[in-house]
Design a protein around this motif. Structure first.
Motif, PDB file in Angstrom:
ATOM      1  N   ALA A 490      13.178 -34.531  -5.049  1.00 22.27           N
ATOM      2  CA  ALA A 490      12.587 -35.387  -4.007  1.00 22.27           C
ATOM      3  C   ALA A 490      11.746 -34.548  -3.043  1.00 22.27           C
ATOM      4  O   ALA A 490      10.675 -34.972  -2.600  1.00 22.27           O
ATOM      5  N   TYR A 521      12.480 -41.190  -0.929  1.00 24.05           N
ATOM      6  CA  TYR A 521      11.989 -40.657  -2.209  1.00 24.05           C
ATOM      7  C   TYR A 521      10.575 -41.182  -2.413  1.00 24.05           C
ATOM      8  O   TYR A 521      10.355 -42.403  -2.420  1.00 24.05           O
ATOM      9  N   TYR A 528      11.580 -43.947 -10.219  1.00 26.59           N
ATOM     10  CA  TYR A 528      12.980 -43.962  -9.771  1.00 26.59           C
ATOM     11  C   TYR A 528      13.821 -44.836 -10.708  1.00 26.59           C
ATOM     12  O   TYR A 528      14.901 -44.442 -11.162  1.00 26.59           O
TER      13      TYR A 528
END
Ligand code: NAP
Length: 560
Positions: A490, A521, A528
């Protein structure tokens, strides 16, 4: 034991449920619905007197959503989708709250929620494999799992300005705006803060105030919302393609669709071509991505970013009549557009052409103290009847760290996060078993459409609970290694962009003493989701799943 702890709280409650939930906003409600679907029992606690979270608290004039309402809606129920009709492209706070109330009623969710009750501590007993919550009302609740649905922007921040208690007028904070009508008309109003909240409130306040004084510390970029009514036909049309929308939205960077996805770098177009394109997108206005989504490299290339930023600066100078005021409103060259959250507005810059509005630059001339009649900067004094703080939030971590979250063996969230809010996927924190966060730091959350991430996280957690139940496990923990790897990933993703540059709430720069870490993020919602899916396919890679058993020689339980 429970009763002894409840002494002094007449209405205190003790409760055991499969899952404890903190918060009854959009996330808390969907979690309750999902748990019930699985036949799991739940107990939720909510500090407010009713459901709604963000939309319960933020009742300030002008408050509205900045993602298209049709996309800022739950997707889990076809009936709900069919029966709700939004009236505006960007729904107002009151309409959003009506929607959330409708959801709570329709699915009978309130019966699992204890309102007017703030959770003060959450403690995990490793031996019993139980979380135990305590509240400011003396309640004690235990459950095998605990899910924090406490919101990303739910701990309001008010700067500690000297003399505040001496102010003789009315003082409000946008994030705790009163439920009763506030009489603004004919009043002299001062407002501190020009983030998304201030930018929404200022034009509406200006219409009613005798005089409005805006105290700006950092000039923000904002682009026009171009809000408009939605017809029933438009809603029906959206609904008729809902399945397609939902499939598509999960493959987007920001959890939002409906605008052209950029395919080119800015320098692939000539200056004339991009100006024409910017003009087109500016006129269309609307969603957050209207300017940032024009070219692929705006978030990563300083030169490309500056060209977009200059376009917005030119718009400010075109719109605002007084060149000195326009210069004050134009963000500085070292602030990349998008590195602070980009608000969308209705007549924000136009408002500074009104005779009853004054802009004060408190970076150049800082606020010294609040006086009984207003506010004093280094060089001037301002008087008003109403003072409004639109000064933001202790974002992403504030609401969580306000609760004493720990295990009985001594792991404390405050300590675990002393160097930054490390998590695995934004969902779990190593060292805190059976404890989940919705839209936590490390999740796309605030860089995405929040309701989409809420549904994603909740579904993902529910699948995990199903999985452990089938496998006979009852303890879930993120490994330290998986967490470290995620935090590092991240960080790399964010540092490859211009996002961490600004002194924004994303990096905690608005809170004195907060460790500077880019918290959300920024690898994209699509990426993701893919990562989360892969982790599941790998048998929940990075999680330790285990089950309690009684050890042979002891009455204690141990995880195996
Ligand atoms: P914010 O973006 O943090 O803005 C706070 C403002 O207060 C900034 O202008 C800040 O100045 C100023 N400020 C803070 N302390 C100050 C001080 N001591 N003296 C002078 N000025 C001070 O907070 P927000 O506007 O509430 O927005 C937070 C987030 O909530 C948004 O970014 C967005 O994600 C969300 N939000 C969404 C919507 C929506 O969906 N429509 C609406 C509102 C908010 P500096 O910039 O110099 O720090």
């Amino acid at each position: 034991m429970f009763q002894a702890s409840n002494i002094g709280h007449e209405n205190a409650d003790t409760h055991h449920a499969d899952v404890l939930v903190v918060g009854a906003g959009l996330a808390g409600l969907y979690i309750l619905y999902s748990l019930r679907q699985r036949g799991l029992t739940a107990r939720a606690f909510e500090a407010a007197s009713d459901v709604g979270g963000t939309w319960y608290w933020n009742r300030y004039p002008g408050a509205r959503v900045d993602v298209d309402s049709v996309q800022y809606s739950y997707n889990f129920s076809d009936e709900l989708i069919r029966e709700w009709v939004w009236t505006e492209k960007f729904a107002s706070q009151s309409e959003l709250l009506r929607y959330i109330n409708h959801v709570a009623d329709r699915f009978d969710l309130r019966r699992d929620i204890r309102f007017n009750t703030r959770v003060t501590s959450a403690v995990f007993d490793e031996n019993a494999n139980l979380w135990s919550l305590k509240t400011d009302q003396g309640d004690i609740a235990t459950g095998s799992y605990c899910i924090m649905a406490t919101g990303s922007l739910s701990a309001p921040f008010k700067p500690n300005l000297p003399g505040l208690e001496s102010f003789g007028g009315d003082c409000y904070q946008t994030a705790t705006w009163p439920h009763e009508e506030v009489k603004l008309s004919g009043k002299r109003i001062g407002i501190i803060g020009t983030g998304s909240t201030g930018i929404q409130a200022i034009p509406v306040l200006a219409e009613q105030a005798k005089h409005l004084t805006v105290f700006q510390r950092t000039a923000q970029y904002t682009t026009p919302a171009r809000n408009k009514p939605i017809t029933v036909e438009e809603q029906r049309e959206f609904n008729s393609c809902h399945a397609e929308y939902y499939n598509k939205v999960r493959h987007t960077f920001s959890g939002v669709t409906g605008f052209p996805i950029p395919t080119k770098c800015l320098h692939e177009d000539t200056p004339e071509e991009r100006l024409a394109y910017f003009e087109k997108r500016w006129k269309e206005g609307g969603m957050l991505q209207s300017m940032l989504g024009t070219y692929t490299d705006i978030n990563i290339n300083a030169k490309a970013n500056e060209i977009v930023a200059n376009f917005v600066r030119d718009k400010i100078h075109e719109t605002v009549n007084d060149p000195e005021v326009a210069a004050l409103l134009a963000p500085s060259k070292d602030l990349p557009i998008g590195s602070k959250r980009l608000p969308i507005d209705t007549d924000y810059y136009e408002t500074y052409n009104r005779k009853n509005v004054t802009l004060v630059d408190v970076r150049r001339d800082p606020i010294e103290h609040i006086t009984p009649t207003g506010l004093k900067t280094g060089s001037a004094e301002y008087n008003f009847d109403i003072l409004i703080f639109a000064t933001g939030f202790d974002a992403m971590t504030g609401a969580l760290l306000a609760i004493d979250i720990r295990t009985e063996s001594g792991a404390r969230l405050q300590d675990l996060w002393s160097q930054g809010p490390d998590s695995y996927l934004g969902l779990m924190v190593a060292g805190l078993p059976n404890f989940f966060i919705i839209n936590g730091p490390g999740s796309p959350s605030v860089k995405s459409n929040m309701i989409i991430t809420i549904e994603h996280h909740t579904d993902w957690i529910m699948d995990l609970l199903d999985y452990v139940s089938v496998k006979g496990f009852d303890r879930i923990e993120a490994t330290k290694q998986a967490q470290n790897d995620w935090v590092e990933h991240a960080r790399e993703v964010a540092e490859a962009t211009l996002m961490p540059i600004a002194d924004s709430w994303y990096v905690g720069a608005n809170i004195p003493g907060k460790k500077r870490v880019y918290m959300p993020y920024f690898g994209g919602f699509d990426r993701y989701c893919k990562t989360c899916d892969e982790i599941v396919a790998d048998g929940y890679r990075g999680f330790t799943l285990s089950r309690l058993k009684k050890t042979k020689n002891s009455s204690n339980f141990a995880a195996e």
